[in-house]
Scaffold this motif. Sequence first.
Motif, PDB file in Angstrom:
ATOM      1  N   LEU A  80      15.733   7.712   1.640  1.00  0.00           N
ATOM      2  CA  LEU A  80      14.989   6.912   2.617  1.00  0.00           C
ATOM      3  C   LEU A  80      14.975   5.425   2.304  1.00  0.00           C
ATOM      4  N   TRP A  81      15.658   5.015   1.241  1.00  0.00           N
ATOM      5  CA  TRP A  81      15.665   3.598   0.842  1.00  0.00           C
ATOM      6  C   TRP A  81      17.008   2.980   1.185  1.00  0.00           C
ATOM      7  N   HIS A  82      17.030   2.195   2.256  1.00  0.00           N
ATOM      8  CA  HIS A  82      18.229   1.472   2.702  1.00  0.00           C
ATOM      9  C   HIS A  82      17.827   0.016   2.949  1.00  0.00           C
ATOM     10  N   PHE A  83      17.304  -0.594   1.915  1.00  0.00           N
ATOM     11  CA  PHE A  83      16.743  -1.941   2.012  1.00  0.00           C
ATOM     12  C   PHE A  83      17.769  -2.977   1.601  1.00  0.00           C
ATOM     13  N   PRO A  84      17.919  -4.050   2.318  1.00  0.00           N
ATOM     14  CA  PRO A  84      17.150  -4.464   3.494  1.00  0.00           C
ATOM     15  C   PRO A  84      17.831  -4.125   4.820  1.00  0.00           C
ATOM     16  N   GLU A  85      18.949  -3.429   4.789  1.00  0.00           N
ATOM     17  CA  GLU A  85      19.718  -3.181   6.020  1.00  0.00           C
ATOM     18  C   GLU A  85      18.908  -2.441   7.085  1.00  0.00           C
ATOM     19  N   GLU A  86      18.271  -1.332   6.710  1.00  0.00           N
ATOM     20  CA  GLU A  86      17.515  -0.533   7.679  1.00  0.00           C
ATOM     21  C   GLU A  86      16.045  -0.417   7.313  1.00  0.00           C
ATOM     22  N   THR A  87      15.769  -0.347   6.038  1.00  0.00           N
ATOM     23  CA  THR A  87      14.397  -0.154   5.564  1.00  0.00           C
ATOM     24  C   THR A  87      13.665  -1.489   5.563  1.00  0.00           C
ATOM     25  N   ARG A  88      12.428  -1.456   6.020  1.00  0.00           N
ATOM     26  CA  ARG A  88      11.545  -2.612   5.947  1.00  0.00           C
ATOM     27  C   ARG A  88      10.417  -2.266   4.989  1.00  0.00           C
ATOM     28  N   LEU A  89       9.985  -3.251   4.226  1.00  0.00           N
ATOM     29  CA  LEU A  89       8.909  -3.072   3.262  1.00  0.00           C
ATOM     30  C   LEU A  89       7.614  -3.575   3.894  1.00  0.00           C
ATOM     31  N   TYR A  90       6.591  -2.723   3.914  1.00  0.00           N
ATOM     32  CA  TYR A  90       5.308  -3.054   4.531  1.00  0.00           C
ATOM     33  C   TYR A  90       4.238  -3.205   3.459  1.00  0.00           C
ATOM     34  N   MET A  91       3.453  -4.277   3.561  1.00  0.00           N
ATOM     35  CA  MET A  91       2.248  -4.452   2.761  1.00  0.00           C
ATOM     36  C   MET A  91       1.098  -4.419   3.773  1.00  0.00           C
ATOM     37  N   ILE A  92       0.307  -3.352   3.712  1.00  0.00           N
ATOM     38  CA  ILE A  92      -0.731  -3.107   4.710  1.00  0.00           C
ATOM     39  C   ILE A  92      -2.092  -3.262   4.040  1.00  0.00           C
ATOM     40  N   TYR A  93      -3.005  -3.940   4.743  1.00  0.00           N
ATOM     41  CA  TYR A  93      -4.333  -4.220   4.215  1.00  0.00           C
ATOM     42  C   TYR A  93      -5.371  -3.505   5.088  1.00  0.00           C
ATOM     43  N   PRO A  94      -5.735  -2.238   4.742  1.00  0.00           N
ATOM     44  CA  PRO A  94      -6.569  -1.439   5.640  1.00  0.00           C
ATOM     45  C   PRO A  94      -8.066  -1.722   5.571  1.00  0.00           C
ATOM     46  N   ASP A  95      -8.518  -2.540   4.629  1.00  0.00           N
ATOM     47  CA  ASP A  95      -9.948  -2.783   4.497  1.00  0.00           C
ATOM     48  C   ASP A  95     -10.343  -4.145   5.045  1.00  0.00           C
ATOM     49  N   ASP A  96     -11.561  -4.233   5.512  1.00  0.00           N
ATOM     50  CA  ASP A  96     -12.110  -5.466   6.044  1.00  0.00           C
ATOM     51  C   ASP A  96     -12.504  -6.353   4.865  1.00  0.00           C
ATOM     52  N   PRO A  97     -11.828  -7.500   4.668  1.00  0.00           N
ATOM     53  CA  PRO A  97     -12.145  -8.347   3.510  1.00  0.00           C
ATOM     54  C   PRO A  97     -13.520  -8.994   3.609  1.00  0.00           C
ATOM     55  N   GLY A  98     -14.119  -8.955   4.800  1.00  0.00           N
ATOM     56  CA  GLY A  98     -15.456  -9.519   4.956  1.00  0.00           C
ATOM     57  C   GLY A  98     -16.552  -8.596   4.453  1.00  0.00           C
ATOM     58  N   THR A  99     -16.249  -7.306   4.336  1.00  0.00           N
ATOM     59  CA  THR A  99     -17.277  -6.348   3.928  1.00  0.00           C
ATOM     60  C   THR A  99     -16.894  -5.508   2.714  1.00  0.00           C
ATOM     61  N   THR A 100     -15.640  -5.550   2.308  1.00  0.00           N
ATOM     62  CA  THR A 100     -15.188  -4.726   1.179  1.00  0.00           C
ATOM     63  C   THR A 100     -15.010  -5.600  -0.058  1.00  0.00           C
ATOM     64  N   PRO A 101     -15.726  -5.289  -1.141  1.00  0.00           N
ATOM     65  CA  PRO A 101     -15.555  -6.083  -2.376  1.00  0.00           C
ATOM     66  C   PRO A 101     -14.105  -6.045  -2.847  1.00  0.00           C
ATOM     67  N   LYS A 102     -13.669  -7.118  -3.496  1.00  0.00           N
ATOM     68  CA  LYS A 102     -12.277  -7.229  -3.943  1.00  0.00           C
ATOM     69  C   LYS A 102     -11.843  -6.042  -4.790  1.00  0.00           C
ATOM     70  N   ASP A 103     -12.727  -5.571  -5.674  1.00  0.00           N
ATOM     71  CA  ASP A 103     -12.332  -4.492  -6.571  1.00  0.00           C
ATOM     72  C   ASP A 103     -12.237  -3.129  -5.879  1.00  0.00           C
ATOM     73  N   ARG A 104     -12.621  -3.072  -4.584  1.00  0.00           N
ATOM     74  CA  ARG A 104     -12.524  -1.817  -3.840  1.00  0.00           C
ATOM     75  C   ARG A 104     -11.550  -1.902  -2.669  1.00  0.00           C
ATOM     76  N   ARG A 105     -10.907  -3.037  -2.494  1.00  0.00           N
ATOM     77  CA  ARG A 105      -9.947  -3.190  -1.398  1.00  0.00           C
ATOM     78  C   ARG A 105      -8.672  -2.422  -1.685  1.00  0.00           C
ATOM     79  N   ARG A 106      -8.141  -1.823  -0.635  1.00  0.00           N
ATOM     80  CA  ARG A 106      -6.907  -1.059  -0.758  1.00  0.00           C
ATOM     81  C   ARG A 106      -5.706  -1.882  -0.296  1.00  0.00           C
ATOM     82  N   LEU A 107      -4.618  -1.691  -0.972  1.00  0.00           N
ATOM     83  CA  LEU A 107      -3.315  -2.232  -0.587  1.00  0.00           C
ATOM     84  C   LEU A 107      -2.388  -1.037  -0.446  1.00  0.00           C
ATOM     85  N   TRP A 108      -1.713  -0.956   0.682  1.00  0.00           N
ATOM     86  CA  TRP A 108      -0.709   0.083   0.879  1.00  0.00           C
ATOM     87  C   TRP A 108       0.660  -0.584   0.904  1.00  0.00           C
ATOM     88  N   VAL A 109       1.529  -0.214  -0.016  1.00  0.00           N
ATOM     89  CA  VAL A 109       2.905  -0.697  -0.019  1.00  0.00           C
ATOM     90  C   VAL A 109       3.764   0.449   0.479  1.00  0.00           C
TER      91      VAL A 109
END
Length: 196
Positions: A80-109
């Motif tokens: 499933l890894w054909h980077f960068p030709e077909e695969t795109r790398l996503y950095m997703i930030y699912p938590d609200d930075p206004g209400t979630t403390p830094k040490d509990r924020r999630r990062l999805w790569v």
Amino acid sequence: MEKIWWGVAAWALVGLWCGGAKGAWAAEGRFPLLREDVTVRTLPRTPVAYVEHVGDVEGNGAVFDEVLERLLAWAEPAGLWHFPEETRLYMIYPDDPGTTPKDRRRLWVGINVPEGIVGSGSIRTTTLPETLCAVGPFAVTAEEFGAAWGYLLGEWLPQSGYVPAEGVCFEIQTNDSSAHPEGKHVVDVCVPVRKQ
């Protein structure tokens, strides 16, 4: 599969925290990290397989490397890894930075995958829904991500006629930064928006 919607209004604050104040570039009329103009467009529904990190990632590039290694250990043998030709790398930030403390924020790569792929072990899957987004095309070093977010949210968005909408903010990387002559990451910073 996890639902990934949240109120994104707090990202405007993050934009200001990350350097949204106008700099010397304002006199030149164009933010220097932009590859081309910011656009607003509908991004397609995209299945993503990802690895999660919980905790503060500001200024800690080693976290991204470690999470990416875990993702690659699964994606490469699965074909499933054909980077960068077909695969795109996503950095997703699912938590609200206004209400979630830094040490509990999630990062999805994660990476885009075909429909129906199921993760295993620490690999999870989700789907980014079709969403109207402001898309900022930047070329940045690891230290310049904050400035890019700051410009998009603190400068461009307030003048655009759009406001943040429900959804998650994310980055899509389309290059191998180690192959870039200046070591830059070619990314689209994506923020869900709606007309004001």
